[in-house]
Each structure stands twice: as structure tokens, then as C-alpha cells.
Design a protein around this motif. Structure first.
Motif, PDB file in Angstrom:
ATOM      1  N   CYS A   3       7.680   6.005   3.291  1.00  0.00           N
ATOM      2  CA  CYS A   3       8.671   5.748   2.244  1.00  0.00           C
ATOM      3  C   CYS A   3       8.570   4.296   1.741  1.00  0.00           C
ATOM      4  N   LYS A   4       8.914   4.094   0.508  1.00  0.00           N
ATOM      5  CA  LYS A   4       8.793   2.770  -0.115  1.00  0.00           C
ATOM      6  C   LYS A   4       9.884   1.792   0.336  1.00  0.00           C
ATOM      7  N   MET A   5      11.050   2.312   0.729  1.00  0.00           N
ATOM      8  CA  MET A   5      12.150   1.432   1.137  1.00  0.00           C
ATOM      9  C   MET A   5      11.841   0.796   2.487  1.00  0.00           C
ATOM     10  N   GLU A   6      11.893  -0.532   2.543  1.00  0.00           N
ATOM     11  CA  GLU A   6      11.584  -1.255   3.778  1.00  0.00           C
ATOM     12  C   GLU A   6      12.608  -0.998   4.884  1.00  0.00           C
ATOM     13  N   THR A   7      13.813  -0.548   4.519  1.00  0.00           N
ATOM     14  CA  THR A   7      14.855  -0.317   5.523  1.00  0.00           C
ATOM     15  C   THR A   7      14.750   1.056   6.175  1.00  0.00           C
TER      16      THR A   7
END
Length: 135
Positions: free
Chosen positions: A92-96
Motif C-alpha cells: 500500500c502507498k500509505m506509509e502508516t
């Protein structure tokens, strides 16, 4: 030394298979949709199983050319493990997201360790083979 390296590869492969399903797991279902990182997990498990089987074969079979071939396969598997969360099946692109903060670094780290081991082992096999040819 060859057996120790094969055992380390086997342990790393089992660690990948167990890790992506436990402590370095990918994201769960997102409102009924499967996250893109589930493909990353599938590829990592397949790579882990292949490297584990190759390591067992290399431990059992005592043929010289097969040893170099199995090390080459382990090298390719390690490189593929590095590329899986970044290029082949990106997380996924979201770092979180858990897959981005845990799975991706875990797979890259194990892949780098495997690559270094494979290169060292291949060079060691080449030096040993060259030394045997000089006698």
C-alpha cells in the motif's frame, strides 16, 4: 560451511513464510475489498517455500554443479524478495499502513541478508573449485 549457509537460508525462508503471516503481516480486508498488499504476501510465501525446498535439496544432494545452481537460485530468490514489496507486487502507498511500515522493511532486510549470503557462498564455491583445479 556449506551446510551452515543452507541451514541459514532454510531458517530465513521459514522466517519469511511465518513472518508475513504473523508479526510482519499485511493489511487486513478494507471494507470487504482485498488490499493490494495481499499479493505481496502470496509472492513472499511462494518465494520462501521455493528457497526452503532448494536449501533442503542442497543439504541432501552432494553434486558439485547442483550446489552452484542452488546457490544461484537462492540468489535470485533473495533478489526477488527485495523487489516483491517495491516493484513486483508493491505494498500500500500509505506509509502508516502495517504492510508499508512492517512487511516491506522485513522482506527487504531478509532479501538483503539472503543476497549477501548467496554471493559469499557462490564466490566461496568458485574459489574452492578453482583451487581444486590447480592441483
Amino acid at each position: 560451511m556449506k551446510k551452515i549457509i543452507d541451514l541459514i537460508f532454510f531458517i530465513l525462508a521459514v522466517l519469511v513464510v511465518v513472518g508475513v503471516n504473523t508479526f510482519a503481516k499485511v493489511c487486513g480486508n478494507m471494507m470487504g475489498m482485498e488490499a493490494p498488499c495481499h499479493t505481496t504476501r502470496t509472492y513472499a510465501v511462494v518465494i520462501g517455500i521455493v528457497v526452503a525446498v532448494i536449501s533442503i535439496i542442497d543439504l541432501v544432494v552432494k553434486i558439485n554443479w547442483l550446489g552452484i545452481l542452488t546457490k544461484a537460485i537462492q540468489f535470485v530468490g533473495s533478489i526477488t524478495l527485495i523487489l516483491t514489496p517495491t516493484v513486483i507486487a508493491p505494498v500500500c502507498k500509505m506509509e502508516t499502513m502495517h504492510c508499508s511500515s512492517h512487511t516491506k522493511p522485513f522482506l527487504i532486510l531478509v532479501g538483503v541478508i539472503g543476497t549477501i549470503l548467496a554471493i559469499g557462498s557462490i564466490l566461496g564455491e568458485g574459489i574452492k573449485a578453482k583451487g581444486a583445479g590447480d592441483e
